[in-house]
Motif scaffolding. Structure first.
Motif, mmCIF file in Angstrom:
data_model
loop_
_atom_site.group_PDB
_atom_site.id
_atom_site.type_symbol
_atom_site.label_atom_id
_atom_site.label_comp_id
_atom_site.label_asym_id
_atom_site.label_seq_id
_atom_site.Cartn_x
_atom_site.Cartn_y
_atom_site.Cartn_z
ATOM 1 N N UNK A 87 1.076 3.851 -9.810
ATOM 2 C CA UNK A 87 1.093 2.755 -8.838
ATOM 3 C C UNK A 87 0.676 1.470 -9.525
ATOM 4 N N UNK A 88 1.233 0.364 -9.080
ATOM 5 C CA UNK A 88 0.924 -0.943 -9.662
ATOM 6 C C UNK A 88 0.366 -1.844 -8.572
ATOM 7 N N UNK A 89 -0.864 -2.302 -8.761
ATOM 8 C CA UNK A 89 -1.511 -3.197 -7.804
ATOM 9 C C UNK A 89 -1.454 -4.618 -8.356
ATOM 10 N N UNK A 90 -0.948 -5.515 -7.545
ATOM 11 C CA UNK A 90 -0.697 -6.894 -7.970
ATOM 12 C C UNK A 90 -1.398 -7.855 -7.029
ATOM 13 N N UNK A 91 -2.075 -8.845 -7.589
ATOM 14 C CA UNK A 91 -2.619 -9.930 -6.775
ATOM 15 C C UNK A 91 -2.061 -11.250 -7.284
ATOM 16 N N UNK A 92 -1.517 -12.019 -6.365
ATOM 17 C CA UNK A 92 -0.949 -13.325 -6.701
ATOM 18 C C UNK A 92 -1.293 -14.308 -5.597
ATOM 19 N N UNK A 93 -1.955 -15.395 -5.985
ATOM 20 C CA UNK A 93 -2.384 -16.415 -5.008
ATOM 21 C C UNK A 93 -3.182 -15.800 -3.861
ATOM 22 N N UNK A 94 -4.006 -14.811 -4.193
ATOM 23 C CA UNK A 94 -4.866 -14.195 -3.190
ATOM 24 C C UNK A 94 -4.198 -13.152 -2.321
ATOM 25 N N UNK A 95 -2.904 -12.928 -2.521
ATOM 26 C CA UNK A 95 -2.170 -11.936 -1.733
ATOM 27 C C UNK A 95 -1.863 -10.723 -2.593
ATOM 28 N N UNK A 96 -1.818 -9.550 -1.953
ATOM 29 C CA UNK A 96 -1.595 -8.315 -2.687
ATOM 30 C C UNK A 96 -0.175 -7.785 -2.481
#
Length: 227
Positions: A87-96
């Motif tokens: 699984x890949x968990x991504x955070x960008x600009x505070x959003x997941x």
């Protein structure tokens, strides 16, 4: 952890929107099993063949962000490398967001230094991600994860044996100086069928949610010298 100078672009499923990460951290989480006794047994098995035990569990191994890629063709110099769906968990600009990746690893170097073995290979990722309004609500327990190498089924099972996404991300942020920066984190894997690594050329990873939603990615490994 090194900040990337390359742009990593994802398409958000169902919306057509894109997510572009440029200034972000990349980390591979290890020893993320939910059963502490089983994790310790695995650590003991590795210690018996000379692999040093981790200083903490789970472990977070920083990798060069420039090696995270959705490219379909990759060049590796090592002779003994293999991938695993994660699984890949991504955070960008505070959003997941949620996606999938392959923790492609140099297995020879792994017997000497696990962190270096992960940094020795690219980290292939699927180009499609799913928005996650709240990590606490994201459950992967009933998701079916599979991988294939050269057309042969290599991994097949659910992800209920892994720590939850919320738990992994919480520990990642607690133990690493990420702050509010963007990040990508590979979150662990399931055993390979038969227990033996295969050093193949053509890899495919796939994760299917109970509602039928599927994310997949294919990539090919070529042996040679990276430019």
């Amino acid at each position: 952890m090194k900040t990337s100078t390359e742009t990593l672009t994802f398409t958000v499923a169902g919306t057509g929107e894109t997510v572009e990460l440029t200034d972000y951290y990349a980390v591979v989480a290890g020893y993320t099993g939910r059963d502490a006794a089983a994790v310790q047994h695995h650590i003991d098995e590795l210690a018996a063949i000379g692999v040093a035990p981790p200083p903490e569990v789970p472990m977070f191994y920083p990798v060069d962000s420039d090696t995270v890629t959705s490219a379909a063709e990759l060049i590796l110099t090592g002779e003994e490398s293999s991938g695993e769906i994660e699984p890949l968990y991504i955070r960008h600009d505070g959003r997941y967001y949620f996606g999938i990746a392959s923790d492609h690893t140099d297995r020879h170097i792994e017997t000497l230094d696990i962190g270096e073995s992960k940094r020795a290979c690219p980290k292939p990722v699927a180009g499609t991600v799913i928005p996650v309004p709240d990590l606490q609500d994201l459950s992967l327990d009933d998701c079916r994860a599979r991988s294939w190498v050269d057309g042969r089924l290599y991994q097949d099972g659910t992800l209920d044996g892994l720590r939850t996404p919320a738990n992994v991300v919480e520990l990642l942020l607690e133990r690493n100086p990420i702050g509010e920066r963007d990040f990508v984190c590979l979150g662990g894997t399931l055993p390979v069928i038969g227990g033996d690594f295969i050093y193949g050329r053509e890899w495919r990873i796939e994760l299917t949610f109970p509602d039928g939603t599927t994310i997949d990615h294919k990539y090919t490994i070529t042996k040679g010298h990276q430019s």
